[in-house]
Scaffold this motif. Structure first.
Motif, PDB file in Angstrom:
ATOM      1  N   GLY A  83       4.187  -3.815  -3.114  1.00 40.46           N
ATOM      2  CA  GLY A  83       3.823  -2.591  -3.827  1.00 40.46           C
ATOM      3  C   GLY A  83       4.140  -1.357  -3.011  1.00 40.46           C
ATOM      4  O   GLY A  83       4.036  -1.366  -1.780  1.00 40.46           O
ATOM      5  N   LYS A  84       4.563  -0.287  -3.706  1.00 38.52           N
ATOM      6  CA  LYS A  84       5.008   0.933  -3.042  1.00 38.52           C
ATOM      7  C   LYS A  84       3.922   2.008  -2.990  1.00 38.52           C
ATOM      8  O   LYS A  84       4.185   3.118  -2.539  1.00 38.52           O
ATOM      9  CB  LYS A  84       6.241   1.491  -3.760  1.00 38.52           C
ATOM     10  CG  LYS A  84       7.450   0.566  -3.726  1.00 38.52           C
ATOM     11  CD  LYS A  84       8.685   1.218  -4.313  1.00 38.52           C
ATOM     12  CE  LYS A  84       8.507   1.425  -5.807  1.00 38.52           C
ATOM     13  NZ  LYS A  84       9.716   2.025  -6.425  1.00 38.52           N
ATOM     14  N   ASP A  85       2.733   1.727  -3.477  1.00 35.59           N
ATOM     15  CA  ASP A  85       1.667   2.731  -3.444  1.00 35.59           C
ATOM     16  C   ASP A  85       1.387   3.145  -2.010  1.00 35.59           C
ATOM     17  O   ASP A  85       1.472   2.338  -1.087  1.00 35.59           O
ATOM     18  CB  ASP A  85       0.385   2.183  -4.081  1.00 35.59           C
ATOM     19  CG  ASP A  85       0.542   1.947  -5.577  1.00 35.59           C
ATOM     20  OD1 ASP A  85       1.397   2.637  -6.173  1.00 35.59           O
ATOM     21  OD2 ASP A  85      -0.161   1.084  -6.132  1.00 35.59           O
ATOM     22  N   ASN A  86       1.011   4.412  -1.848  1.00 38.26           N
ATOM     23  CA  ASN A  86       0.856   4.969  -0.513  1.00 38.26           C
ATOM     24  C   ASN A  86      -0.589   5.365  -0.218  1.00 38.26           C
ATOM     25  O   ASN A  86      -0.845   6.276   0.538  1.00 38.26           O
ATOM     26  CB  ASN A  86       1.770   6.192  -0.350  1.00 38.26           C
ATOM     27  CG  ASN A  86       2.065   6.487   1.114  1.00 38.26           C
ATOM     28  OD1 ASN A  86       2.281   5.575   1.895  1.00 38.26           O
ATOM     29  ND2 ASN A  86       2.050   7.757   1.481  1.00 38.26           N
ATOM     30  N   TYR A  87      -1.539   4.687  -0.864  1.00 38.98           N
ATOM     31  CA  TYR A  87      -2.936   5.040  -0.629  1.00 38.98           C
ATOM     32  C   TYR A  87      -3.804   3.812  -0.917  1.00 38.98           C
ATOM     33  O   TYR A  87      -3.357   2.833  -1.509  1.00 38.98           O
ATOM     34  CB  TYR A  87      -3.356   6.196  -1.539  1.00 38.98           C
ATOM     35  CG  TYR A  87      -3.073   5.958  -3.004  1.00 38.98           C
ATOM     36  CD1 TYR A  87      -3.987   5.294  -3.821  1.00 38.98           C
ATOM     37  CD2 TYR A  87      -1.869   6.370  -3.566  1.00 38.98           C
ATOM     38  CE1 TYR A  87      -3.728   5.052  -5.148  1.00 38.98           C
ATOM     39  CE2 TYR A  87      -1.594   6.129  -4.904  1.00 38.98           C
ATOM     40  CZ  TYR A  87      -2.523   5.472  -5.694  1.00 38.98           C
ATOM     41  OH  TYR A  87      -2.249   5.227  -7.014  1.00 38.98           O
ATOM     42  N   GLY A  88      -5.054   3.892  -0.474  1.00 39.96           N
ATOM     43  CA  GLY A  88      -6.004   2.833  -0.758  1.00 39.96           C
ATOM     44  C   GLY A  88      -6.079   1.795   0.346  1.00 39.96           C
ATOM     45  O   GLY A  88      -5.164   1.622   1.146  1.00 39.96           O
ATOM     46  N   ALA A  89      -7.215   1.086   0.362  1.00 35.63           N
ATOM     47  CA  ALA A  89      -7.455   0.075   1.401  1.00 35.63           C
ATOM     48  C   ALA A  89      -6.478  -1.085   1.285  1.00 35.63           C
ATOM     49  O   ALA A  89      -6.022  -1.634   2.299  1.00 35.63           O
ATOM     50  CB  ALA A  89      -8.894  -0.430   1.296  1.00 35.63           C
ATOM     51  N   GLU A  90      -6.138  -1.479   0.045  1.00 37.07           N
ATOM     52  CA  GLU A  90      -5.205  -2.587  -0.128  1.00 37.07           C
ATOM     53  C   GLU A  90      -3.825  -2.234   0.423  1.00 37.07           C
ATOM     54  O   GLU A  90      -3.160  -3.079   1.027  1.00 37.07           O
ATOM     55  CB  GLU A  90      -5.094  -2.953  -1.611  1.00 37.07           C
ATOM     56  CG  GLU A  90      -6.359  -3.595  -2.182  1.00 37.07           C
ATOM     57  CD  GLU A  90      -6.154  -4.052  -3.606  1.00 37.07           C
ATOM     58  OE1 GLU A  90      -5.014  -3.888  -4.129  1.00 37.07           O
ATOM     59  OE2 GLU A  90      -7.101  -4.576  -4.195  1.00 37.07           O
ATOM     60  N   HIS A  91      -3.408  -0.987   0.210  1.00 36.39           N
ATOM     61  CA  HIS A  91      -2.110  -0.567   0.746  1.00 36.39           C
ATOM     62  C   HIS A  91      -2.131  -0.599   2.273  1.00 36.39           C
ATOM     63  O   HIS A  91      -1.164  -1.063   2.895  1.00 36.39           O
ATOM     64  CB  HIS A  91      -1.774   0.848   0.268  1.00 36.39           C
ATOM     65  CG  HIS A  91      -0.622   1.470   1.014  1.00 36.39           C
ATOM     66  ND1 HIS A  91       0.686   1.104   0.802  1.00 36.39           N
ATOM     67  CD2 HIS A  91      -0.593   2.406   2.000  1.00 36.39           C
ATOM     68  CE1 HIS A  91       1.477   1.793   1.612  1.00 36.39           C
ATOM     69  NE2 HIS A  91       0.725   2.597   2.344  1.00 36.39           N
ATOM     70  N   MET A  92      -3.224  -0.140   2.872  1.00 39.94           N
ATOM     71  CA  MET A  92      -3.311  -0.132   4.334  1.00 39.94           C
ATOM     72  C   MET A  92      -3.260  -1.552   4.876  1.00 39.94           C
ATOM     73  O   MET A  92      -2.594  -1.833   5.882  1.00 39.94           O
ATOM     74  CB  MET A  92      -4.601   0.559   4.778  1.00 39.94           C
ATOM     75  CG  MET A  92      -4.641   2.049   4.462  1.00 39.94           C
ATOM     76  SD  MET A  92      -3.313   2.956   5.299  1.00 39.94           S
ATOM     77  CE  MET A  92      -3.802   2.730   6.998  1.00 39.94           C
ATOM     78  N   ALA A  93      -3.935  -2.495   4.228  1.00 32.89           N
ATOM     79  CA  ALA A  93      -3.929  -3.887   4.684  1.00 32.89           C
ATOM     80  C   ALA A  93      -2.536  -4.490   4.534  1.00 32.89           C
ATOM     81  O   ALA A  93      -2.044  -5.200   5.424  1.00 32.89           O
ATOM     82  CB  ALA A  93      -4.958  -4.695   3.895  1.00 32.89           C
ATOM     83  N   ALA A  94      -1.881  -4.213   3.395  1.00 30.65           N
ATOM     84  CA  ALA A  94      -0.539  -4.757   3.157  1.00 30.65           C
ATOM     85  C   ALA A  94       0.463  -4.168   4.150  1.00 30.65           C
ATOM     86  O   ALA A  94       1.336  -4.877   4.672  1.00 30.65           O
ATOM     87  CB  ALA A  94      -0.104  -4.465   1.722  1.00 30.65           C
ATOM     88  N   THR A  95       0.329  -2.866   4.422  1.00 26.54           N
ATOM     89  CA  THR A  95       1.232  -2.211   5.367  1.00 26.54           C
ATOM     90  C   THR A  95       1.061  -2.778   6.770  1.00 26.54           C
ATOM     91  O   THR A  95       2.039  -3.002   7.494  1.00 26.54           O
ATOM     92  CB  THR A  95       0.971  -0.701   5.393  1.00 26.54           C
ATOM     93  OG1 THR A  95       1.173  -0.173   4.092  1.00 26.54           O
ATOM     94  CG2 THR A  95       1.914  -0.008   6.361  1.00 26.54           C
ATOM     95  N   SER A  96      -0.194  -3.025   7.150  1.00 25.58           N
ATOM     96  CA  SER A  96      -0.466  -3.600   8.462  1.00 25.58           C
ATOM     97  C   SER A  96       0.175  -4.983   8.592  1.00 25.58           C
ATOM     98  O   SER A  96       0.779  -5.313   9.617  1.00 25.58           O
ATOM     99  CB  SER A  96      -1.978  -3.696   8.687  1.00 25.58           C
ATOM    100  OG  SER A  96      -2.265  -4.284   9.936  1.00 25.58           O
ATOM    101  N   PHE A  97       0.075  -5.786   7.534  1.00 22.51           N
ATOM    102  CA  PHE A  97       0.680  -7.125   7.544  1.00 22.51           C
ATOM    103  C   PHE A  97       2.205  -7.023   7.585  1.00 22.51           C
ATOM    104  O   PHE A  97       2.871  -7.744   8.339  1.00 22.51           O
ATOM    105  CB  PHE A  97       0.239  -7.904   6.309  1.00 22.51           C
ATOM    106  CG  PHE A  97       0.941  -9.223   6.146  1.00 22.51           C
ATOM    107  CD1 PHE A  97       0.582 -10.323   6.912  1.00 22.51           C
ATOM    108  CD2 PHE A  97       1.983  -9.353   5.231  1.00 22.51           C
ATOM    109  CE1 PHE A  97       1.244 -11.537   6.778  1.00 22.51           C
ATOM    110  CE2 PHE A  97       2.648 -10.563   5.087  1.00 22.51           C
ATOM    111  CZ  PHE A  97       2.279 -11.661   5.866  1.00 22.51           C
ATOM    112  N   ASP A  98       2.772  -6.120   6.762  1.00 18.68           N
ATOM    113  CA  ASP A  98       4.228  -5.953   6.723  1.00 18.68           C
ATOM    114  C   ASP A  98       4.775  -5.530   8.082  1.00 18.68           C
ATOM    115  O   ASP A  98       5.838  -6.007   8.520  1.00 18.68           O
ATOM    116  CB  ASP A  98       4.615  -4.896   5.671  1.00 18.68           C
ATOM    117  CG  ASP A  98       4.382  -5.397   4.255  1.00 18.68           C
ATOM    118  OD1 ASP A  98       4.189  -6.602   4.076  1.00 18.68           O
ATOM    119  OD2 ASP A  98       4.382  -4.556   3.323  1.00 18.68           O
ATOM    120  N   PHE A  99       4.057  -4.638   8.755  1.00 23.37           N
ATOM    121  CA  PHE A  99       4.505  -4.171  10.070  1.00 23.37           C
ATOM    122  C   PHE A  99       4.565  -5.320  11.058  1.00 23.37           C
ATOM    123  O   PHE A  99       5.562  -5.501  11.782  1.00 23.37           O
ATOM    124  CB  PHE A  99       3.567  -3.074  10.577  1.00 23.37           C
ATOM    125  CG  PHE A  99       3.726  -2.768  12.038  1.00 23.37           C
ATOM    126  CD1 PHE A  99       4.822  -2.050  12.492  1.00 23.37           C
ATOM    127  CD2 PHE A  99       2.804  -3.217  12.969  1.00 23.37           C
ATOM    128  CE1 PHE A  99       4.990  -1.777  13.838  1.00 23.37           C
ATOM    129  CE2 PHE A  99       2.958  -2.946  14.315  1.00 23.37           C
ATOM    130  CZ  PHE A  99       4.046  -2.224  14.747  1.00 23.37           C
TER     131      PHE A  99
END
Length: 371
Positions: A83-99
């Protein structure tokens, strides 16, 4: 992250010169072993009338640009999946995993290279050179002061190139935001970077094609000249408050010029002008000087921009590029001079200099780098 960068610097910093050196020596070994219709195999120094041996080295270097783009491509795929959303706790968790996943995937090509390197062997040229002369590379350089001039030419020009290349990238965000608009989206940042990197691929391809006709020294001099012209044009566009489209086009032209010329020649020149016994060591010193230039450029350009403005930064880049061209012309030897010196045979110590008309042992001398 600092520890990771340090380990990466040691690994890639060592592999960078070794890869070019191995490609050069293996290419020469294969050329010597190839059947020929003449009584003697053709000479293979840069001054020879045949194809420039540095072309194969440059072809290997081409893959650096697609390789630099690959992490952004993988990041785009991960963002599309998550997902490309740039806000919210789920986005932060997904971004952390992707990194973390993206960082870990970097180990895959590293392991492949490590295995391939383990099963590779030293070239005949290197083995023969080291057998003939047991001195360390630094002692050889000390005993042959003429190598210091070559080290100055390659190392200082690499320093100046990386100063411009890495320093100008600090202002990339300013140009990109002016064209695409400001965005904090990771997805947008990735595809913006991919677009800019794509402009470098034609530059590398053109540089490889140019080596069929030019020496590495000529390619580097013209490359610095092209960098100067694009930097001056960008400075004029910024000063005249030109349209965002024009500035973006000129910035793409700058990226093209940075990929052409010194980008390739700094990688191929050390394999041309240093003899076998000291080639990889001198290459490593030159590459290290380049990273010093990159560090200074990255650290200082934002401060410089605050003082002289964006147009002043590009004028400074133009001046540094002119200096790089002068260093190349003054310190990097010409192909004709390399052929006349036959420095590799002098460094080999026990191997006599190959004289004109003496072809009795030319094949053996080619293998140990004395020709």
């Amino acid at each position: 992250m600092g520890a990771c960068r340090f380990v990466l610097g040691v690994g890639v910093g060592g592999k960078y010169p070794l890869t070019a050196t191995m490609m050069r020596e293996n290419e020469r070994d294969e050329a010597v072993r190839a059947p020929t219709t003449t009584q003697e195999p053709p000479l293979l120094p840069p001054a020879s009338k045949g194809p420039n041996p540095s072309i194969e080295v440059a072809k290997g270097f081409f893959w650096q640009t697609p390789g630099s783009m690959l992490p952004y491509v993988v990041a785009l795929l991960l963002l599309l999946i998550g997902g490309k959303d740039n806000y919210g706790a789920e986005h932060m968790a997904a971004t952390s995993f992707d990194f973390r996943l993206l960082l870990g995937l970097g180990a895959v090509p590293t392991l492949i290279v490590m295995l391939l390197t383990y099963y590779s062997s030293e070239s005949h040229e290197y083995v023969s050179a080291r057998t003939a002369d047991k001195r360390g590379p630094l002692r050889v350089v000390r005993d042959h002061p003429e190598l210091l001039g070559r080290l100055t030419g390659c190392g200082l020009s690499w320093f100046l190139y990386d100063f411009v290349c890495y320093g100008s990238s600090v202002n990339k965000v300013v140009i990109v935001n002016a064209v695409f608009g400001e965005s904090e989206s990771l997805y947008d940042n990735c595809w913006h970077d991919i677009v800019l990197m794509c402009t470098g691929i034609p530059g590398v391809v053109l540089a490889i094609f140019a080596l069929y006709y030019w020496s590495g020294r000529t390619l580097q001099a013209y490359g610095f000249l092209l960098q100067t012209a694009t930097c001056v044009a960008l400075a004029a566009a910024v000063l005249a408050k030109a349209s965002s489209g024009l500035k973006f086009g000129l910035f793409c032209a700058l990226e093209f010029s940075l990929a052409f010329g010194p980008n390739v020649s700094t990688y191929t020149l050390p394999t041309e002008i240093f003899p076998t016994a000291v080639r990889s060591t001198c290459f490593g010193v030159c590459a290290g000087l380049g990273k010093v230039g990159a560090l200074i450029g990255s650290a200082s350009f934002e401060v410089i921009m605050d003082v002289v403005g964006l147009d002043g930064v590009y004028l400074i880049c133009a001046g540094v590029s002119v200096l790089g061209m002068l260093v190349t012309l003054l310190f990097v030897p010409t192909a004709k001079r390399l052929a006349s010196e036959e420095l590799a045979s002098v460094v080999a110590g026990s191997v006599p200099i190959l004289r004109a008309g003496d072809g009795s042992n030319r094949r053996d001398q080619l293998l140990d780098g004395s020709a």
